[in-house]
Structure formats: C-alpha cells, structure tokens
Design a protein around this motif. Structure first.
Motif, mmCIF file in Angstrom:
data_model
loop_
_atom_site.group_PDB
_atom_site.id
_atom_site.type_symbol
_atom_site.label_atom_id
_atom_site.label_comp_id
_atom_site.label_asym_id
_atom_site.label_seq_id
_atom_site.Cartn_x
_atom_site.Cartn_y
_atom_site.Cartn_z
ATOM 1 N N ALA A 311 0.839 -1.206 0.000
ATOM 2 C CA ALA A 311 0.000 0.000 0.000
ATOM 3 C C ALA A 311 0.869 1.250 0.000
ATOM 4 C CB ALA A 311 -0.911 -0.016 1.230
ATOM 5 N N ARG A 312 1.912 1.241 0.765
ATOM 6 C CA ARG A 312 2.838 2.388 0.805
ATOM 7 C C ARG A 312 3.386 2.661 -0.597
ATOM 8 N NH1 ARG A 312 7.403 3.923 -0.337
ATOM 9 N NH2 ARG A 312 8.006 1.856 -1.078
ATOM 10 N N ALA A 313 3.846 1.535 -1.227
ATOM 11 C CA ALA A 313 4.441 1.693 -2.563
ATOM 12 C C ALA A 313 3.414 2.271 -3.535
ATOM 13 C CB ALA A 313 4.980 0.349 -3.044
ATOM 14 N N ALA A 314 2.149 1.826 -3.385
ATOM 15 C CA ALA A 314 1.107 2.304 -4.303
ATOM 16 C C ALA A 314 0.860 3.799 -4.124
ATOM 17 C CB ALA A 314 -0.182 1.514 -4.063
ATOM 18 N N THR A 315 1.005 4.300 -2.884
ATOM 19 C CA THR A 315 0.738 5.738 -2.655
ATOM 20 C C THR A 315 1.952 6.600 -2.970
ATOM 21 O OG1 THR A 315 1.495 5.639 -0.368
ATOM 22 C CG2 THR A 315 -0.853 5.230 -0.744
ATOM 23 N N GLY A 316 3.141 5.978 -3.005
ATOM 24 C CA GLY A 316 4.369 6.770 -3.242
ATOM 25 C C GLY A 316 4.856 7.496 -2.001
ATOM 26 N N LYS A 317 4.162 7.284 -0.866
ATOM 27 C CA LYS A 317 4.608 7.939 0.378
ATOM 28 C C LYS A 317 5.775 7.172 0.986
ATOM 29 C CE LYS A 317 -0.094 9.346 1.665
ATOM 30 N NZ LYS A 317 -1.195 9.097 2.607
ATOM 31 N N SER A 318 6.461 7.808 1.943
ATOM 32 C CA SER A 318 7.433 7.050 2.739
ATOM 33 C C SER A 318 6.650 6.176 3.709
ATOM 34 C CB SER A 318 8.364 7.978 3.528
ATOM 35 O OG SER A 318 7.645 8.572 4.597
ATOM 36 N N MET A 319 7.278 5.144 4.220
ATOM 37 C CA MET A 319 6.585 4.270 5.171
ATOM 38 C C MET A 319 6.158 5.061 6.399
ATOM 39 S SD MET A 319 5.193 1.553 5.828
ATOM 40 C CE MET A 319 5.622 0.032 5.007
ATOM 41 N N HIS A 320 7.017 5.998 6.818
ATOM 42 C CA HIS A 320 6.661 6.841 7.973
ATOM 43 C C HIS A 320 5.362 7.597 7.690
ATOM 44 C CE1 HIS A 320 6.699 10.127 10.830
ATOM 45 N NE2 HIS A 320 6.624 10.949 9.792
ATOM 46 N N GLN A 321 5.288 8.247 6.525
ATOM 47 C CA GLN A 321 4.125 9.077 6.213
ATOM 48 C C GLN A 321 2.868 8.222 6.067
ATOM 49 O OE1 GLN A 321 4.618 12.526 6.299
ATOM 50 N NE2 GLN A 321 2.445 12.175 6.678
ATOM 51 N N TRP A 322 3.020 7.075 5.380
ATOM 52 C CA TRP A 322 1.849 6.207 5.169
ATOM 53 C C TRP A 322 1.300 5.737 6.514
ATOM 54 C CZ3 TRP A 322 0.470 1.119 6.193
ATOM 55 C CH2 TRP A 322 -0.652 0.659 5.512
ATOM 56 N N LEU A 323 2.214 5.272 7.396
ATOM 57 C CA LEU A 323 1.780 4.774 8.706
ATOM 58 C C LEU A 323 1.150 5.893 9.527
ATOM 59 C CD1 LEU A 323 4.671 2.441 9.890
ATOM 60 C CD2 LEU A 323 2.247 1.856 9.733
ATOM 61 N N ASP A 324 1.785 7.044 9.516
ATOM 62 C CA ASP A 324 1.294 8.159 10.304
ATOM 63 C C ASP A 324 -0.127 8.514 9.861
ATOM 64 O OD1 ASP A 324 2.800 9.721 12.427
ATOM 65 O OD2 ASP A 324 1.793 11.362 11.348
ATOM 66 N N ASP A 325 -0.339 8.570 8.536
ATOM 67 C CA ASP A 325 -1.668 8.899 8.012
ATOM 68 C C ASP A 325 -2.689 7.826 8.401
ATOM 69 O OD1 ASP A 325 -0.509 11.080 6.894
ATOM 70 O OD2 ASP A 325 -0.495 10.313 4.819
ATOM 71 N N VAL A 326 -2.282 6.537 8.223
ATOM 72 C CA VAL A 326 -3.212 5.430 8.491
ATOM 73 C C VAL A 326 -3.584 5.392 9.974
ATOM 74 C CG1 VAL A 326 -3.306 2.899 8.618
ATOM 75 C CG2 VAL A 326 -2.531 4.018 6.517
ATOM 76 N N VAL A 327 -2.591 5.554 10.824
ATOM 77 C CA VAL A 327 -2.842 5.463 12.264
ATOM 78 C C VAL A 327 -3.724 6.628 12.711
ATOM 79 C CG1 VAL A 327 -1.739 5.582 14.550
ATOM 80 C CG2 VAL A 327 -0.748 4.136 12.759
ATOM 81 N N ARG A 328 -3.422 7.831 12.207
ATOM 82 C CA ARG A 328 -4.244 8.992 12.587
ATOM 83 C C ARG A 328 -5.707 8.791 12.157
ATOM 84 N NH1 ARG A 328 -1.495 13.782 13.897
ATOM 85 N NH2 ARG A 328 0.746 13.556 13.615
ATOM 86 N N GLU A 329 -5.860 8.320 10.922
ATOM 87 C CA GLU A 329 -7.214 8.145 10.391
ATOM 88 C C GLU A 329 -7.976 7.117 11.225
ATOM 89 O OE1 GLU A 329 -7.134 7.669 6.085
ATOM 90 O OE2 GLU A 329 -8.956 6.452 6.269
ATOM 91 N N ALA A 330 -7.327 5.992 11.525
ATOM 92 C CA ALA A 330 -7.980 4.939 12.303
ATOM 93 C C ALA A 330 -8.269 5.428 13.726
ATOM 94 C CB ALA A 330 -7.085 3.694 12.334
ATOM 95 N N ALA A 331 -7.316 6.187 14.269
ATOM 96 C CA ALA A 331 -7.511 6.666 15.642
ATOM 97 C C ALA A 331 -8.690 7.635 15.701
ATOM 98 C CB ALA A 331 -6.216 7.328 16.140
ATOM 99 N N ARG A 332 -8.745 8.547 14.717
ATOM 100 C CA ARG A 332 -9.860 9.522 14.689
ATOM 101 C C ARG A 332 -11.202 8.786 14.599
ATOM 102 N NH1 ARG A 332 -6.676 13.276 11.778
ATOM 103 N NH2 ARG A 332 -7.286 12.337 9.784
#
Ligand SMILES: C[S@@+](CC[C@H](N)C(=O)[O-])C[C@H]1O[C@@H](n2cnc3c(N)ncnc32)[C@H](O)[C@@H]1O
Length: 339
Positions: A311-332
């Motif tokens: 999924a990270r590779a598909a978005t082109g984000k760094s793993m840090h950014q992808w995880l940060d976005d995913v975790v924030r979204e799930a937490a919210r």
C-alpha cells in the motif's frame, strides 16, 4: 590562601559559596589559618595557608588507602618517578610538555590541576601561564602538596594550593579555562564523577586532559604486557572511556610512555552533542531520527506488514508518512472524532 580567594571556592558538596569564619590570621595578604564555612554548616580548615576542602569528610576506603600509600611514599616519589619514563627510553620533560600542550594554554589562563602530586607537571603548566595566569594545584595528600608548593615557590604565576578530592571539586561551574590530571585517577573512588567534575568546572570550549596507566588491550596477552602488569598492577586498570562526560567533544586518545599510559583530551561542550534529529529523512523509510525512536508501535503480523509495504508503494509515500496517516485516520475514527 590569598585574602579574597575564599570567594572563588565553594562547598564541594553543596556548591554554595564559602566565607571566611573565625580565627583567620593574616600575614600581609595571606590567610595562614582559619575556617571556611558554607551556609549548610560545613566547615573547612585553613592550615599553613592551605585550605583543606576534602570531601567526603569520611573518605571511602579506596581513597583512604590511596591517601595512606601516597603519604608513605612522598619522600621516595620524586627519587623513583624518573624510572617510569626511563624504562621505555622516554624523556620525562618531553612527555610532560607534550601532555601540557594538549591543554592549549594561553598566558593569563586560569587552570586547575587535580592530583597534582609533587608538581612535576604543575611547574610546566605554571611556566605557560605567565604572571597574569592562575594555577590551582590540588591533591588529597598533604605531603605531596607541600612538595609541590615548595617546587613552585618563586614562579611568576599565581599559584593557589588546596587539599581536595579530585571527584568533589570545590569550585563553581565554568571556573577554569582548562583542567589537567595525570597519574592518580585510576584509583579514585569515583572516576565517572571525577571526569564530570572536571567538565563542570571547565568553561565551555576549554580543554580537559587526563592520563594514567592502562595496558592497551592488544598488549595484555604479550610477554611485555604480562611482565609489566605483574610488576605493577596499576597497568591492569581498564581504559575509562565509558566514564567520560556527555559534554566531551573532539575527544582524542593517545597512548604514551612506552604505549602503556593513556592520555584522553577533550573540549568541554554543553550537554549532549548538538544534532538536528528532526529533519525529514528522504527515502522509502522516511520519518525523522526522533520519530523513528519515539514513534514505535507494537509489531504486526507478516501478512499485515506485506500489505502495508504494498500500500505504501502504491501511494508513493514514505513508510513513515503512510503509517502516520493510516494510524491517525484509524484513531480519529475509533475515537469518534469525525473530520
Ligand atoms: C601517581 S601520583 C601523580 C602525581 C603527579 N600528577 C605526577 O604526575 O607526578 C597520584 C597523585 O594523585 C593523588 N590522589 C590520589 N587520590 C586522589 C583523589 N581522590 N583526589 C585528589 N588527588 C588524589 C595522590 O595523592 C598523588 O599525589
């Protein structure tokens, strides 16, 4: 002790200022006997012009033992010390001058020497400081310090002797331009504290130079190493690198006197070394040094990890950014905080 000098000393435990109390007898500008007192009630005698600032008042056994041994050896010390150098074909003056070079002194500097002994380095340091400089010579052993005072009598530099423990220094922080010690630290009751104290009392940017015996690891299992360590157990002491203070910068290590003594020198910095731990690190992993250290969560299954990587590779984000976005979204979502 020179009149007015009391304001330069502090209580070695509490670091409170000292004042002259009681019985001071002054000859000209010299306080030859009296008591230095701190607000906490600690009292330090001045005898024959020399303040006794040794702390703890009851020394640990290791320091009491060292003190006793040195006091017993005071008369023989200067007679036999040259052997330490001649054994390896070294010239004592050349070696000591090279150590003092590491202090990078300029005339007029204020310098502390702990464990100064009979003054074999003190006289070299004093020569470098000139009439404008000040040299504080300290030792635990009264008879060694007495010989040092005698040796330095007549030098142009102002010399201030005191009895003191090398790991409880009676000075406020940033008191000195440089700090020197050679030959005793291995047997100090608290080596880590001794280094920390030297860094504390030396101004940022000033040099600390410390040396003592230690057979280097690569020579311990040689005939040379075994013979010397057998004769003199002091060579068995380990190199105290892990006891250096966090303020040590530009740290250098040299093996001298036949390669069986270390000299460590460093520039005193402030706190831990400066570094930018917060810049975004380019690349697939991403994040910053700090987020990598503080931002760790529990591990996931290998399958979830594989999916995350894809999924990270598909978005082109760094793993840090992808995880940060995913975790924030799930937490919210799970906390009911809608956007
Ligand atoms: C081997 S002599 C070295 C003297 C001198 N620096 C030299 O190079 O000739 C070690 C010195 O450290 C002193 N010493 C030992 N333990 C000490 C301590 N805890 N605080 C201050 N000095 C101490 C001894 O009294 C002695 O004078």
């Amino acid at each position: 002790m020179r009149r007015g000098e009391e304001s330069f000393y502090v209580d070695p435990l509490t670091l409170e200022p000292l004042t002259l109390a009681e019985e001071e007898i002054r000859e000209g500008n010299e306080v030859v006997s009296g008591v230095l007192a701190s607000p906490s009630g600690h009292r330090f005698a001045i005898r024959q012009g020399v303040p006794d600032l040794v702390y703890p008042f009851e020394l640990p056994a290791i320091d009491r033992q060292a003190l006793q041994q040195y006091e017993e050896r005071a008369d023989a010390y200067d007679r036999y010390l040259p052997l330490t150098f001649s054994t390896y074909g070294e010239d004592e003056q050349t070696v000591r001058n090279a150590m003092v070079d590491k202090l990078e002194l300029r005339p007029g500097a204020i310098v502390l020497e702990t464990g100064a002994g009979t003054g074999r380095d003190s006289e070299i340091i004093a020569r470098r400081l000139g009439a404008e400089g000040r040299l504080y010579i300290q030792d635990l052993a009264p008879s060694f310090l007495a010989k040092n005072i005698e040796r330095l009598r007549g030098v142009a530099t102002r010399v201030e002797p005191a009895l003191a423990n090398g790991y409880y220094l009676p000075f406020a922080e940033n008191s000195f331009d440089a700090c020197f010690h050679f030959g005793g630290i291995n047997a100090f009751g608290d080596i880590r504290r001794a280094f920390a104290e030297m860094a504390r009392v030396t101004k940022p940017g000033g040099k600390v130079v410390v040396g003592d015996e230690s057979m280097p690891p690569w020579l311990r299992d040689t005939e040379f190493g075994r013979i010397l360590m057998n004769s003199n157990p002091e060579f068995v002491y380990p190199l105290p690198l892990e006891k250096l203070p966090v303020e040590a910068r530009k740290t250098r290590l040299e093996w001298i006197i036949g390669g069986v003594f270390y000299v460590i020198d460093f520039v005193v910095g402030v706190g831990e070394p400066p570094a930018d731990l917060d810049f975004p690190i380019p690349g697939m992993r991403g994040g910053t040094h700090r987020t990598r250290y503080y931002g760790q969560l529990e591990g996931v299954t290998p399958e979830a990890k594989r999916l995350a990587a894809a999924a990270r590779a598909a978005t082109g984000k760094s793993m840090h950014q992808w995880l940060d976005d995913v975790v924030r979204e799930a937490a919210r979502r799970d906390l009911g905080h809608g956007d």
